[in-house]
Design a protein around this motif. Structure first.
Motif, mmCIF file in Angstrom:
data_model
loop_
_atom_site.group_PDB
_atom_site.id
_atom_site.type_symbol
_atom_site.label_atom_id
_atom_site.label_comp_id
_atom_site.label_asym_id
_atom_site.label_seq_id
_atom_site.Cartn_x
_atom_site.Cartn_y
_atom_site.Cartn_z
ATOM 1 N N HIS A 111 12.907 -5.144 -8.983
ATOM 2 C CA HIS A 111 14.279 -4.655 -8.800
ATOM 3 C C HIS A 111 14.746 -5.095 -7.416
ATOM 4 O O HIS A 111 14.307 -4.537 -6.398
ATOM 5 N N GLY A 112 15.622 -6.088 -7.376
ATOM 6 C CA GLY A 112 16.055 -6.606 -6.087
ATOM 7 C C GLY A 112 14.877 -7.176 -5.325
ATOM 8 O O GLY A 112 14.111 -7.996 -5.835
ATOM 9 N N ARG A 113 14.698 -6.707 -4.105
ATOM 10 C CA ARG A 113 13.558 -7.147 -3.280
ATOM 11 C C ARG A 113 12.385 -6.192 -3.385
ATOM 12 O O ARG A 113 11.411 -6.319 -2.647
ATOM 13 N N GLY A 114 12.495 -5.236 -4.299
ATOM 14 C CA GLY A 114 11.423 -4.256 -4.461
ATOM 15 C C GLY A 114 11.085 -4.060 -5.928
ATOM 16 O O GLY A 114 11.057 -5.012 -6.711
ATOM 17 N N TRP A 115 10.857 -2.784 -6.286
ATOM 18 C CA TRP A 115 10.402 -2.461 -7.634
ATOM 19 C C TRP A 115 11.116 -1.203 -8.121
ATOM 20 O O TRP A 115 11.584 -0.393 -7.333
ATOM 21 N N ARG A 116 11.167 -1.072 -9.443
ATOM 22 C CA ARG A 116 11.733 0.133 -10.036
ATOM 23 C C ARG A 116 10.698 0.744 -10.979
ATOM 24 O O ARG A 116 10.207 0.082 -11.900
ATOM 25 N N LEU A 117 10.361 2.020 -10.729
ATOM 26 C CA LEU A 117 9.431 2.764 -11.573
ATOM 27 C C LEU A 117 10.230 3.784 -12.375
ATOM 28 O O LEU A 117 10.952 4.604 -11.797
ATOM 29 N N VAL A 118 10.101 3.729 -13.697
ATOM 30 C CA VAL A 118 10.810 4.658 -14.580
ATOM 31 C C VAL A 118 9.778 5.403 -15.417
ATOM 32 O O VAL A 118 8.924 4.782 -16.072
ATOM 33 N N PRO B 46 0.796 -1.228 0.000
ATOM 34 C CA PRO B 46 0.000 0.000 0.000
ATOM 35 C C PRO B 46 0.828 1.279 0.000
ATOM 36 O O PRO B 46 0.575 2.191 -0.790
ATOM 37 N N ARG B 47 1.834 1.368 0.922
ATOM 38 C CA ARG B 47 2.611 2.604 0.976
ATOM 39 C C ARG B 47 3.420 2.818 -0.297
ATOM 40 O O ARG B 47 3.564 3.935 -0.787
ATOM 41 N N ALA B 48 3.981 1.734 -0.857
ATOM 42 C CA ALA B 48 4.750 1.849 -2.094
ATOM 43 C C ALA B 48 3.853 2.243 -3.257
ATOM 44 O O ALA B 48 4.228 3.062 -4.108
ATOM 45 N N GLU B 49 2.649 1.661 -3.319
ATOM 46 C CA GLU B 49 1.740 1.995 -4.410
ATOM 47 C C GLU B 49 1.292 3.451 -4.315
ATOM 48 O O GLU B 49 1.190 4.160 -5.330
ATOM 49 N N GLN B 50 1.036 3.926 -3.102
ATOM 50 C CA GLN B 50 0.648 5.323 -2.935
ATOM 51 C C GLN B 50 1.767 6.255 -3.391
ATOM 52 O O GLN B 50 1.524 7.238 -4.095
ATOM 53 N N ALA B 51 3.009 5.935 -3.011
ATOM 54 C CA ALA B 51 4.141 6.766 -3.424
ATOM 55 C C ALA B 51 4.330 6.728 -4.934
ATOM 56 O O ALA B 51 4.605 7.746 -5.571
ATOM 57 N N ALA B 52 4.185 5.532 -5.530
ATOM 58 C CA ALA B 52 4.336 5.410 -6.979
ATOM 59 C C ALA B 52 3.263 6.212 -7.710
ATOM 60 O O ALA B 52 3.538 6.883 -8.713
ATOM 61 N N ALA B 53 2.025 6.147 -7.203
ATOM 62 C CA ALA B 53 0.933 6.897 -7.833
ATOM 63 C C ALA B 53 1.183 8.401 -7.750
ATOM 64 O O ALA B 53 0.967 9.140 -8.722
ATOM 65 N N MET B 54 1.658 8.868 -6.615
ATOM 66 C CA MET B 54 1.915 10.300 -6.456
ATOM 67 C C MET B 54 3.090 10.744 -7.316
ATOM 68 O O MET B 54 3.090 11.846 -7.877
ATOM 69 N N LEU B 55 4.124 9.894 -7.438
ATOM 70 C CA LEU B 55 5.243 10.226 -8.306
ATOM 71 C C LEU B 55 4.780 10.304 -9.756
ATOM 72 O O LEU B 55 5.172 11.217 -10.499
ATOM 73 N N LEU B 56 3.968 9.343 -10.180
ATOM 74 C CA LEU B 56 3.456 9.365 -11.546
ATOM 75 C C LEU B 56 2.639 10.629 -11.787
ATOM 76 O O LEU B 56 2.762 11.271 -12.841
ATOM 77 N N ARG B 57 1.809 11.013 -10.809
ATOM 78 C CA ARG B 57 1.009 12.226 -10.956
ATOM 79 C C ARG B 57 1.898 13.453 -11.102
ATOM 80 O O ARG B 57 1.663 14.313 -11.972
#
Length: 377
Positions: free
Chosen positions: A311-318, A278-289
């Motif tokens: 990406h490793g144990r997480g994710w990479r958003l580009v 949840p926290r990662a998705e919220q941050a990703a959504a706000m970064l995309l916005r």
């Protein structure tokens, strides 16, 4: 719209002023020999008035009003030709070409072309009455063709400007209607959610007050019931508000596509969106916005690519765009996003090669420390 139609306007808004470079021909014709004061006054007054009318035609808002100014601008260009022809000779033909380009800014292409043909006919008159020699056809013929092409091209530009303005207006109306509908939905939901519950709380609180002295045990039971109902209501409100606050990365991506389509920017998503904490998705959504907002407002881009991969144990958003942002100064929005990502154990990098690239790393698990502050519904 906000048209990047807005971005397109930002690129081309000042382009019509480049055509004023052809006023060099009347200037050359004027300065080819000394002039008396009267001709100086006539030439510069006519030239200044023409530049003012020309700018008004191309920069009037809304674009529909340009049609009325186009007729006035065309008439002024013809008047400038006849007034300055005795002063600067054949170089005054430049004003006929300008008249042909100006008259294109109107709704009816037939009117634009007929008046442009009239300009061409006026160009030919000095040739027939002997003021032009046969070799003058070398420059006269291209000017005649250019006058007609400019009229038709500017008519197409006028229609595009009108369509863009209407698109912006329709988009604004759609957004207003959507906002009104959302407000009504929220009001209706809150009324349905809290109207009955608050009425029950009021009745039970009044009953507990009346029973406080003669039946304390029952009054206490009523108060406990009020507490239970209040907690249930608070839980329902929190659940409803969480639904209003965020709808995930997928919904944010859908909103981004609408904004970019309106701006004439192509959106490409290279991978299917995975499920994030949840926290990662919220941050990703706000970064995309934030990234899409910057693209629409400043980048003048043609395409945006979004990639979310393991990406490793997480994710990479580009998020990459091919605009002009490059490695310019960061705004407060990106600075705030970098701090938000750092708070959940992520990072944000920005590069300016071939546009702007934002690369965010997102943790696969919630590593963040709970935020402190007031607990709100």
């Amino acid at each position: 719209m906000q048209v990047n139609v807005a971005a397109r306007r930002g690129v081309w808004a000042w382009f019509p002023l480049l055509w004023l470079v052809f006023l060099a021909y009347p200037l050359i014709g004027f300065f080819d020999h000394p002039r008396p004061a009267g001709e100086w006054l006539r030439f510069w007054a006519v030239l200044a008035g023409f530049v003012a009318v020309y700018a008004r035609v191309f920069f009037v808002r809304p674009p529909e009003h340009a049609a009325r100014w186009a007729v006035a601008g065309w008439a002024y260009a013809l008047a400038a030709y006849f007034v300055l022809l005795p002063v600067i000779g054949g170089t005054a033909t430049a004003f006929l070409i300008y008249g042909g380009s100006i008259i294109g800014f109107q709704a009816r292409v037939a009117v634009a072309l007929w008046l442009a043909f009239l300009n061409v006919a006026i160009m030919v008159v000095p040739f027939w009455d002997g003021r032009y020699a046969l070799e003058d056809l070398a420059w006269l013929a291209p000017n005649m063709v250019f006058t007609l092409v400019a009229a038709y091209a500017n008519h197409a530009s006028y229609r595009r400007n009108v369509a863009d303005a209407r698109l912006v207006q329709v988009q604004a109306e759609k957004e207003k209607l959507a906002a009104d509908a959302e407000r009504e939905r929220i009001a209706r939901d809150l009324h349905d959610l809290l109207g009955h519950t608050l009425s029950v709380i009021v009745l039970k609180s009044e009953l507990a007050g009346k029973l406080a002295e003669r039946d304390p045990a029952r009054a206490a039971a009523e108060i406990r019931e009020v507490e239970r109902i209040s907690r249930d209501a608070l839980s329902e409100v929190r659940s409803a508000v969480s639904g209003y606050r965020g709808s995930g990365l997928g919904a944010e991506l859908a909103r981004a596509k609408v904004a970019l389509d309106t701006a004439g920017v192509k959106l490409s998503v290279t991978e299917a969106l995975p499920t994030l904490p949840p926290r990662a998705e919220q941050a990703a959504a706000m970064l995309l916005r934030e990234a899409i907002t910057n693209v629409v407002r400043h980048a003048h881009a043609r395409a945006v690519d979004v990639t979310l991969t393991p990406h490793g144990r997480g994710w990479r958003l580009v998020v990459h765009d091919d605009g002009i942002g490059g490695a310019g100064p960061e705004g407060s929005g990106l600075t705030g996003m970098r701090e938000r990502l750092r708070a959940i154990g992520g990072t944000l990098e920005r590069s300016g090669a071939g546009g702007t690239t934002l690369t965010a790393t997102l943790p696969g698990e919630d590593h963040s420390t709970p935020e402190t502050g007031l607990v709100t519904a």
